[in-house]
Design a protein around this motif. Structure first.
Motif, PDB file in Angstrom:
ATOM      1  N   VAL A 200       0.859  -1.188   0.000  1.00 28.13           N
ATOM      2  CA  VAL A 200       0.000   0.000   0.000  1.00 28.13           C
ATOM      3  C   VAL A 200       0.894   1.237   0.000  1.00 28.13           C
ATOM      4  O   VAL A 200       1.862   1.317   0.762  1.00 28.13           O
ATOM      5  N   MET A 201       0.597   2.181  -0.878  1.00 28.99           N
ATOM      6  CA  MET A 201       1.374   3.410  -0.961  1.00 28.99           C
ATOM      7  C   MET A 201       0.883   4.377   0.114  1.00 28.99           C
ATOM      8  O   MET A 201      -0.306   4.694   0.180  1.00 28.99           O
ATOM      9  N   ARG A 202       1.804   4.819   0.969  1.00 24.94           N
ATOM     10  CA  ARG A 202       1.448   5.715   2.066  1.00 24.94           C
ATOM     11  C   ARG A 202       2.322   6.968   2.021  1.00 24.94           C
ATOM     12  O   ARG A 202       3.498   6.895   1.665  1.00 24.94           O
ATOM     13  N   GLY A 203       1.726   8.094   2.390  1.00 29.22           N
ATOM     14  CA  GLY A 203       2.476   9.335   2.355  1.00 29.22           C
ATOM     15  C   GLY A 203       2.070  10.293   3.447  1.00 29.22           C
ATOM     16  O   GLY A 203       0.969  10.192   4.016  1.00 29.22           O
ATOM     17  N   VAL A 204       2.967  11.212   3.763  1.00 31.86           N
ATOM     18  CA  VAL A 204       2.678  12.290   4.709  1.00 31.86           C
ATOM     19  C   VAL A 204       3.175  13.601   4.107  1.00 31.86           C
ATOM     20  O   VAL A 204       4.084  13.621   3.275  1.00 31.86           O
ATOM     21  N   GLU A 205       2.573  14.685   4.540  1.00 32.36           N
ATOM     22  CA  GLU A 205       2.995  16.022   4.150  1.00 32.36           C
ATOM     23  C   GLU A 205       2.836  16.908   5.386  1.00 32.36           C
ATOM     24  O   GLU A 205       1.835  16.814   6.104  1.00 32.36           O
ATOM     25  N   TYR A 206       3.839  17.747   5.650  1.00 35.61           N
ATOM     26  CA  TYR A 206       3.761  18.579   6.850  1.00 35.61           C
ATOM     27  C   TYR A 206       4.478  19.899   6.619  1.00 35.61           C
ATOM     28  O   TYR A 206       5.322  20.033   5.729  1.00 35.61           O
ATOM     29  N   GLY A 214       3.414  22.633  13.967  1.00 34.37           N
ATOM     30  CA  GLY A 214       3.197  22.366  12.561  1.00 34.37           C
ATOM     31  C   GLY A 214       1.885  21.649  12.305  1.00 34.37           C
ATOM     32  O   GLY A 214       1.144  21.307  13.236  1.00 34.37           O
ATOM     33  N   ILE A 215       1.599  21.436  11.035  1.00 35.18           N
ATOM     34  CA  ILE A 215       0.419  20.701  10.581  1.00 35.18           C
ATOM     35  C   ILE A 215       0.903  19.519   9.753  1.00 35.18           C
ATOM     36  O   ILE A 215       1.775  19.663   8.895  1.00 35.18           O
ATOM     37  N   LEU A 216       0.332  18.344  10.014  1.00 30.95           N
ATOM     38  CA  LEU A 216       0.689  17.131   9.283  1.00 30.95           C
ATOM     39  C   LEU A 216      -0.576  16.450   8.778  1.00 30.95           C
ATOM     40  O   LEU A 216      -1.585  16.388   9.489  1.00 30.95           O
ATOM     41  N   VAL A 217      -0.526  15.941   7.552  1.00 27.98           N
ATOM     42  CA  VAL A 217      -1.624  15.144   7.007  1.00 27.98           C
ATOM     43  C   VAL A 217      -1.065  13.848   6.461  1.00 27.98           C
ATOM     44  O   VAL A 217       0.103  13.762   6.088  1.00 27.98           O
ATOM     45  N   ARG A 218      -1.919  12.842   6.410  1.00 29.77           N
ATOM     46  CA  ARG A 218      -1.552  11.538   5.863  1.00 29.77           C
ATOM     47  C   ARG A 218      -2.570  11.121   4.813  1.00 29.77           C
ATOM     48  O   ARG A 218      -3.721  11.533   4.863  1.00 29.77           O
ATOM     49  N   SER A 219      -2.147  10.259   3.909  1.00 24.02           N
ATOM     50  CA  SER A 219      -3.079   9.637   2.981  1.00 24.02           C
ATOM     51  C   SER A 219      -2.448   8.348   2.466  1.00 24.02           C
ATOM     52  O   SER A 219      -1.254   8.094   2.701  1.00 24.02           O
ATOM     53  N   ALA A 220      -3.244   7.545   1.798  1.00 23.89           N
ATOM     54  CA  ALA A 220      -2.750   6.262   1.293  1.00 23.89           C
ATOM     55  C   ALA A 220      -3.489   5.903   0.020  1.00 23.89           C
ATOM     56  O   ALA A 220      -4.571   6.429  -0.271  1.00 23.89           O
ATOM     57  N   MET A 221      -2.906   4.997  -0.745  1.00 25.22           N
ATOM     58  CA  MET A 221      -3.515   4.528  -1.987  1.00 25.22           C
ATOM     59  C   MET A 221      -3.200   3.049  -2.148  1.00 25.22           C
ATOM     60  O   MET A 221      -2.057   2.629  -1.988  1.00 25.22           O
ATOM     61  N   ARG A 222      -4.222   2.286  -2.445  1.00 26.11           N
ATOM     62  CA  ARG A 222      -4.076   0.839  -2.573  1.00 26.11           C
ATOM     63  C   ARG A 222      -3.168   0.469  -3.756  1.00 26.11           C
ATOM     64  O   ARG A 222      -2.984   1.276  -4.683  1.00 26.11           O
ATOM     65  N   PRO A 223      -2.627  -0.742  -3.759  1.00 26.23           N
ATOM     66  CA  PRO A 223      -1.847  -1.193  -4.922  1.00 26.23           C
ATOM     67  C   PRO A 223      -2.734  -1.248  -6.160  1.00 26.23           C
ATOM     68  O   PRO A 223      -3.911  -1.628  -6.071  1.00 26.23           O
ATOM     69  N   GLN A 224      -2.196  -0.858  -7.282  1.00 25.69           N
ATOM     70  CA  GLN A 224      -2.952  -0.867  -8.530  1.00 25.69           C
ATOM     71  C   GLN A 224      -2.130  -1.526  -9.633  1.00 25.69           C
ATOM     72  O   GLN A 224      -0.914  -1.361  -9.691  1.00 25.69           O
ATOM     73  N   GLN A 225      -2.809  -2.263 -10.479  1.00 26.07           N
ATOM     74  CA  GLN A 225      -2.179  -2.826 -11.677  1.00 26.07           C
ATOM     75  C   GLN A 225      -2.531  -1.918 -12.851  1.00 26.07           C
ATOM     76  O   GLN A 225      -3.272  -2.291 -13.760  1.00 26.07           O
ATOM     77  N   PHE A 226      -2.017  -0.688 -12.776  1.00 28.42           N
ATOM     78  CA  PHE A 226      -2.369   0.304 -13.787  1.00 28.42           C
ATOM     79  C   PHE A 226      -1.115   1.080 -14.155  1.00 28.42           C
ATOM     80  O   PHE A 226      -0.401   1.577 -13.275  1.00 28.42           O
ATOM     81  N   PRO A 227      -0.825   1.240 -15.461  1.00 29.60           N
ATOM     82  CA  PRO A 227       0.493   1.713 -15.905  1.00 29.60           C
ATOM     83  C   PRO A 227       0.670   3.231 -15.957  1.00 29.60           C
ATOM     84  O   PRO A 227       1.062   3.790 -16.975  1.00 29.60           O
ATOM     85  N   ILE A 228       0.379   3.919 -14.849  1.00 33.83           N
ATOM     86  CA  ILE A 228       0.801   5.305 -14.704  1.00 33.83           C
ATOM     87  C   ILE A 228       1.425   5.447 -13.319  1.00 33.83           C
ATOM     88  O   ILE A 228       1.230   4.592 -12.454  1.00 33.83           O
ATOM     89  N   ILE A 229       2.175   6.537 -13.109  1.00 36.40           N
ATOM     90  CA  ILE A 229       2.850   6.733 -11.819  1.00 36.40           C
ATOM     91  C   ILE A 229       1.861   7.348 -10.841  1.00 36.40           C
ATOM     92  O   ILE A 229       1.657   8.570 -10.813  1.00 36.40           O
ATOM     93  N   LEU A 230       1.227   6.502 -10.048  1.00 40.93           N
ATOM     94  CA  LEU A 230       0.186   6.977  -9.147  1.00 40.93           C
ATOM     95  C   LEU A 230       0.737   7.688  -7.923  1.00 40.93           C
ATOM     96  O   LEU A 230      -0.002   8.363  -7.213  1.00 40.93           O
ATOM     97  N   SER A 231       2.054   7.569  -7.680  1.00 42.75           N
ATOM     98  CA  SER A 231       2.634   8.349  -6.589  1.00 42.75           C
ATOM     99  C   SER A 231       2.531   9.843  -6.884  1.00 42.75           C
ATOM    100  O   SER A 231       2.447  10.660  -5.969  1.00 42.75           O
TER     101      SER A 231
END
Length: 288
Positions: A200-206, A214-231
């Motif tokens: 699972v792709m996970r990320g934070v931004e602060y 400070g302020i911090l947020v998180r989000s995530a994206m499930r694995p995908q079999q799709f040929p673009i850079i989803l990051s």
């Protein structure tokens, strides 16, 4: 008579068709998996073969009307059950063996909470832009060493977004304006994206809003079999979420967190993922 699709699938079909129409693509609901993927060609046998014969794709997107290029699955609340997870895994495996892209979406992908278009429209558009870009490179119209970057494609319609695929452009400008007005401590943010043990792709931004908070947020994206850079897309989502949260802090609607707490969360998360990309802002050599 039974409906071919449920209410949520009907909404998804509407969003998918809007993007498909822009590119001259066709969208067909409830297409049997075995009518898209040759089960003999991928040596599917046993339960996997039976599943391919009995199951269907929610939506199949076709070029030149009848040539399938990928499928889109709308995963509702029942897709969290163990039985449905097992079925989804079989469909994913059939697509993997056939090298047939499959995009799994939920209701979040249908809203416009992150930009001027829905996430599924962004993904479909970027797929087409990428195909056109690589074809142009093969034909020699674009230098072979030039990388594909969806954020610098410009819209040509009057009154529309100038860079429609760059969701974070306005939020990043908004943060800079808040900094210049003396309302937050830093002009830009830091963050990273990586993959956990389940892929699972996970990320934070602060961002620092005061010298000590400070302020911090998180989000995530499930694995995908799709040929673009989803990051790229997850990075945009994080930037939009962060700007929205900072604006809420400026309005006094939320509280900031102590920097030591944010840095502890950041370090903990880095230890739990395989880092894929990162960026940071440091004020003239200040460390984190």
């Amino acid at each position: 008579m039974l409906r071919l699709v449920n209410r949520y699938e009907e909404i998804a079909h509407g969003q998918i068709k809007l993007s498909a129409d822009r590119w001259g693509l066709s969208v067909y609901p409830k297409v049997r998996v075995a009518d898209v993927i040759s089960l003999d060609g991928i040596n599917a046998s046993g339960d996997l073969r039976r599943y391919g014969l009995q199951s269907h794709f929610d939506f199949v997107v076709c070029r030149e009307k009848w040539n399938p290029i990928y499928s889109i699955e709308f995963d509702g609340r029942f897709h969290s059950t163990e039985v449905q997870k097992a079925r989804d895994a079989k469909k994913d495996e059939l697509c993997r063996r056939a090298d047939f892209p499959i995009l799994r979406i939920n209701s979040r992908y249908l809203s416009k909470e992150f930009g001027s278009m829905s996430l599924v429209a962004w993904i479909m558009d970027v797929f087409e832009l990428q195909e056109g870009f690589y074809n142009a490179q093969e034909e020699g119209a674009i230098p072979p060493d030039e990388p594909f970057d969806p954020f610098f494609f410009m819209g040509m319609e009057s009154g529309k977004e100038r860079f429609p695929y760059w969701f974070s452009a306005k939020p990043r400008i908004e943060l800079r304006k808040l900094y210049e007005a003396g309302k937050i401590f830093d002009p830009s943010s830091s963050g990273f994206i990586g993959y956990d043990a389940a892929d699972v792709m996970r990320g934070v931004e602060y961002i620092r809003v005061t010298e000590t908070e400070g302020i911090l947020v998180r989000s995530a994206m499930r694995p995908q079999q799709f040929p673009i850079i989803l990051s790229d897309l997850l990075d945009e989502i994080l930037s939009v979420q962060l700007a929205e949260e900072v604006l809420r802090w400026v309005r006094g609607e939320v509280r900031a967190s102590p920097l030591r707490q944010i840095y502890r969360q950041v370090d903990t998360m880095k230890e739990s993922i395989k880092l894929a990309r990162a960026h940071s802002f440091n004020r003239s050599g200040d460390g984190e």
